[in-house]
Design an enzyme around this catalytic site. Sequence first.
Site, PDB file in Angstrom:
ATOM      1  N   GLY A  45      32.983  36.252  37.422  1.00 14.45           N
ATOM      2  CA  GLY A  45      32.877  37.845  36.467  1.00 14.45           C
ATOM      3  C   GLY A  45      33.490  38.163  35.663  1.00 14.45           C
ATOM      4  O   GLY A  45      35.123  37.896  36.006  1.00 14.45           O
ATOM      5  N   GLN A  50      38.286  43.702  30.529  1.00 13.21           N
ATOM      6  CA  GLN A  50      39.495  42.344  31.015  1.00 13.21           C
ATOM      7  C   GLN A  50      39.673  41.692  30.193  1.00 13.21           C
ATOM      8  O   GLN A  50      40.851  40.517  30.396  1.00 13.21           O
ATOM      9  CB  GLN A  50      38.847  41.371  32.805  1.00 13.21           C
ATOM     10  CG  GLN A  50      38.702  42.446  33.217  1.00 13.21           C
ATOM     11  CD  GLN A  50      38.030  41.634  34.713  1.00 13.21           C
ATOM     12  OE1 GLN A  50      36.800  41.249  34.754  1.00 13.21           O
ATOM     13  NE2 GLN A  50      39.224  41.203  35.208  1.00 13.21           N
ATOM     14  N   CYS A 109      40.431  39.151  41.538  1.00 13.86           N
ATOM     15  CA  CYS A 109      40.316  39.155  40.343  1.00 13.86           C
ATOM     16  C   CYS A 109      40.834  38.561  39.918  1.00 13.86           C
ATOM     17  O   CYS A 109      42.137  38.253  39.473  1.00 13.86           O
ATOM     18  CB  CYS A 109      40.228  41.150  40.387  1.00 13.86           C
ATOM     19  SG  CYS A 109      40.029  41.285  38.927  1.00 13.86           S
ATOM     20  N   LEU A 110      40.268  38.643  38.166  1.00 14.10           N
ATOM     21  CA  LEU A 110      41.596  37.891  37.651  1.00 14.10           C
ATOM     22  C   LEU A 110      42.373  39.128  36.605  1.00 14.10           C
ATOM     23  O   LEU A 110      43.631  38.361  36.244  1.00 14.10           O
ATOM     24  CB  LEU A 110      40.457  37.045  36.254  1.00 14.10           C
ATOM     25  CG  LEU A 110      39.487  35.897  36.946  1.00 14.10           C
ATOM     26  CD1 LEU A 110      38.387  35.595  35.465  1.00 14.10           C
ATOM     27  CD2 LEU A 110      40.154  34.781  37.304  1.00 14.10           C
ATOM     28  N   HIS A 151      31.580  44.507  41.997  1.00 14.21           N
ATOM     29  CA  HIS A 151      32.789  44.459  41.753  1.00 14.21           C
ATOM     30  C   HIS A 151      33.048  44.981  40.064  1.00 14.21           C
ATOM     31  O   HIS A 151      34.147  45.410  39.798  1.00 14.21           O
ATOM     32  CB  HIS A 151      33.764  42.284  42.529  1.00 14.21           C
ATOM     33  CG  HIS A 151      35.126  42.921  42.143  1.00 14.21           C
ATOM     34  ND1 HIS A 151      36.040  42.768  42.173  1.00 14.21           N
ATOM     35  CD2 HIS A 151      35.611  42.157  39.986  1.00 14.21           C
ATOM     36  CE1 HIS A 151      37.024  41.741  41.884  1.00 14.21           C
ATOM     37  NE2 HIS A 151      36.728  42.127  40.532  1.00 14.21           N
ATOM     38  N   GLU A 152      32.332  43.661  39.430  1.00 15.93           N
ATOM     39  CA  GLU A 152      32.466  44.029  38.069  1.00 15.93           C
ATOM     40  C   GLU A 152      32.393  45.604  37.409  1.00 15.93           C
ATOM     41  O   GLU A 152      32.995  45.844  36.292  1.00 15.93           O
ATOM     42  CB  GLU A 152      32.121  43.527  37.312  1.00 15.93           C
ATOM     43  CG  GLU A 152      31.866  41.801  37.365  1.00 15.93           C
ATOM     44  CD  GLU A 152      32.957  41.083  37.580  1.00 15.93           C
ATOM     45  OE1 GLU A 152      34.160  41.627  36.309  1.00 15.93           O
ATOM     46  OE2 GLU A 152      33.863  40.185  38.316  1.00 15.93           O
ATOM     47  N   HIS A 155      34.672  48.191  37.599  1.00 20.65           N
ATOM     48  CA  HIS A 155      36.116  47.846  36.077  1.00 20.65           C
ATOM     49  C   HIS A 155      35.709  48.648  35.050  1.00 20.65           C
ATOM     50  O   HIS A 155      36.559  49.037  34.506  1.00 20.65           O
ATOM     51  CB  HIS A 155      35.893  46.142  36.089  1.00 20.65           C
ATOM     52  CG  HIS A 155      36.439  45.274  36.359  1.00 20.65           C
ATOM     53  ND1 HIS A 155      38.049  45.234  36.570  1.00 20.65           N
ATOM     54  CD2 HIS A 155      36.192  44.098  36.875  1.00 20.65           C
ATOM     55  CE1 HIS A 155      38.396  44.514  37.380  1.00 20.65           C
ATOM     56  NE2 HIS A 155      37.943  43.653  37.696  1.00 20.65           N
TER      57      HIS A 155
HETATM   58 NI    NI Z   1      37.647  42.015  38.969  1.00 24.67          NI
END
Ligand code: NI
Length: 184
Positions: A45, A50, A109-110, A151-152, A155
């Site tokens: 995701g 991000q 998380c990226l 989670h997304e 953000h």
């Molecule tokens: Ni993330």
Amino acid sequence: MILDITQYGNPVLRAVSAPVQLPNEDLKTLADNMLETMYEAEGIGLAAPQVGLNIRMVVIDIPEDEDEEEPSTIIVNGEEKSLRSIMPLVFVNPELEAYGKEYLFTEGCLSVRNIRANVSRPESVRAKLTMLDGSVMELDCGGLLARCLQHECDHLDGFLFVDRVSSAAKITLSKKLKKLATYR
Ligand code: NI
């Protein structure tokens, strides 16, 4: 096109993102770029902050093999669906309602490299997701997809999974996070 992934310490990850106005042709290219960036980084995701944009847009693609540990249950507009049939998901302006009992699951998380931690979240989600063509998907889901959506969408409000770990884990992580914020 592969985009730069914003890293921990960048204020763009902490801002509340703005709703998206549709139609917007540019968002199709952005969605393709976000997916390409996510696949290359081997994530499941990616939210617009991000890639440095404070807009309420998210892409998700959960591969079948990633789904085995916490299999997703999916009901779209009242109808049971397979995970594959709705992937990749690209949506804007999500409305989420998490419900059910909370459980711990290891997240990463990226934007927070090399850190994974257990996060407690409700097991299910009811969501209204607006597709880029303006149509609305009403989704009721559990398992990994419900986890990933929470989670997304976090953000989009400036939250990261490391904010949601236990206070003991926060102490353990604080040194690592400080380092990440310095070397972003
Ligand atoms: Ni993330």
